[in-house]
Design a protein around this motif. Structure first.
Motif: not given
Length: 365
Positions: A271-276, A313-316
């Motif tokens: 997963h990508t970084e959690l945003i909160g 694509q994770f960066q997107e």
């Protein structure tokens, strides 16, 4: 006696082959449509182990999500697994039918069942498709309008979203003159005739065009039936890729990932970084869904559940959404249950079985 063609007909009414992508190989891979079926084995993938599973239980039809091969077969020398599977299936008289992107494209297919298991409500297709609808216009004598209209609806015309029997009707006067060799329903040869008619307009799925036109010609009283077909740019809200819906109770991102892991049995989630942010809306796409990332963001999803994302694509995601890559097999495994429910409902007294072979080629250490 249940013939293969009867089973195929039920599957294709649910997931029409016309919905498959150009690169796909949906449909009958091996077998004679007129062969009698003794038992059905359902699987996500057709592997050599799955084929042996069917042989050991005397089942002569394998229904799978993924086709044996997406590319064409030019030889059967046994040099690849696909060649060995096809050759042995033919030798053992086992039919293989696959519904891949066709069942990906229906609203209660691959992404639909995953969404339901995640407890999402207010479900809708994430990326509805276009180019699959036509406008049918025909002109019917007033006294025959109801008969023709009802026949068209019964054949599959007039569906708009969750509404059916949709049409527009306008009364007017039609003219025609019957020539030599005709047998006019009304009017006389050689004379212009004026007839009160109803102009009926309705939407039809493109893949049902031939069936609906056949019904129109059979129920319309005229010897020569006037009708027009117009291509439409309209989206079809019930056909397309992915799904999006709402959680009844918002979850934290950590709780949502735990729920996704529990439902899918995923051993891990990339997963990508959690945003909160609280998770209220979830988008899903069974299989390789990275092409829908922007669509998921545009539709306000907090998490996008799919698979096969590449590094860049994770960066997107760009902190606008959390990508949850659960794995290709994990995101599509519930498709087996879609097939099982469909076939046991249509053939309640017939032997239908889910394979006990795990076909996931990806292992975790």
């Amino acid at each position: 006696m249940v013939l293969l063609k009867h089973i195929i007909s039920e599957i294709e009414q649910f997931a029409p082959p016309a919905f498959q992508e150009d690169y796909d190989n949906t449909g009958l891979q091996t077998g004679d449509p007129n062969m009698e079926i003794r038992g059905i084995l359902i699987t996500l993938d057709v592997t050599e182990e799955v084929l042996e599973d069917a042989i050991s239980k005397g089942e002569n039809l394998i229904v799978s999500h993924h086709p044996v091969t997406l590319s064409g077969i030019k030889k059967l020398t046994g040099s690849t697994a696909a060649e060995r599977i096809l050759a042995k299936a033919i030798q053992q008289n086992i039919a293989i039918y696959s519904a891949h992107t066709s069942i990906d494209s229906v609203d209660n297919g691959v992404s639909g069942i995953l969404s339901q298991r995640l407890g999402l409500s207010n479900l809708r297709v994430l990326a509805p498709r276009t180019g699959l609808l036509l406008k049918l216009v025909t002109f019917v004598p007033t006294q025959y309008a109801e008969k023709v209209r009802s026949a068209l609806f019964d054949a599959g015309a007039g569906m708009i979203g969750n509404y059916d029997c949709c049409s527009y009707n306008l009364e007017g006067v039609g003219t025609f003159r019957a020539g030599e060799g005709t047998n006019p329903y009304v009017g006389e040869k050689g004379s212009i005739h004026f007839e009160k008619e109803v102009r009926i307009e309705t939407i039809i799925p493109k893949h049902l065009k031939n069936r609906i036109l056949k019904v129109l010609l059979e129920t319309h009283p005229y010897e020569e039936v006037a009708y027009d077909l117009y291509p439409l740019a309209n989206v079809w809200p019930k056909v397309g890729f992915g799904a999006i819906g709402d959680l009844q109770t918002p979850l934290s991102e950590e709780e949502a990932l735990q729920q996704i892991k529990k439902v899918t049995g995923a051993q891990c989630i990339r997963h990508t970084e959690l945003i909160g942010n609280p998770v209220k809306k979830i988008a899903v796409c069974g299989g390789s869904g990275s092409f829908l990332l922007k669509t998921a963001i545009q539709n306000g999803a907090d998490i996008f559940v799919s698979s096969d994302f590449k590094y860049h694509q994770f960066q997107e995601a760009d902190n606008k959404i959390v990508i949850a890559d659960i794995g290709h097999y994990e995101s599509e495994q519930l498709t087996k249950e879609v097939f099982f429910e469909l076939l046991t409902k249509k053939f309640p007294n017939f032997a239908v079985r889910l394979t006990n072979v795990t076909t996931n080629p990806v292992k975790y250490y």
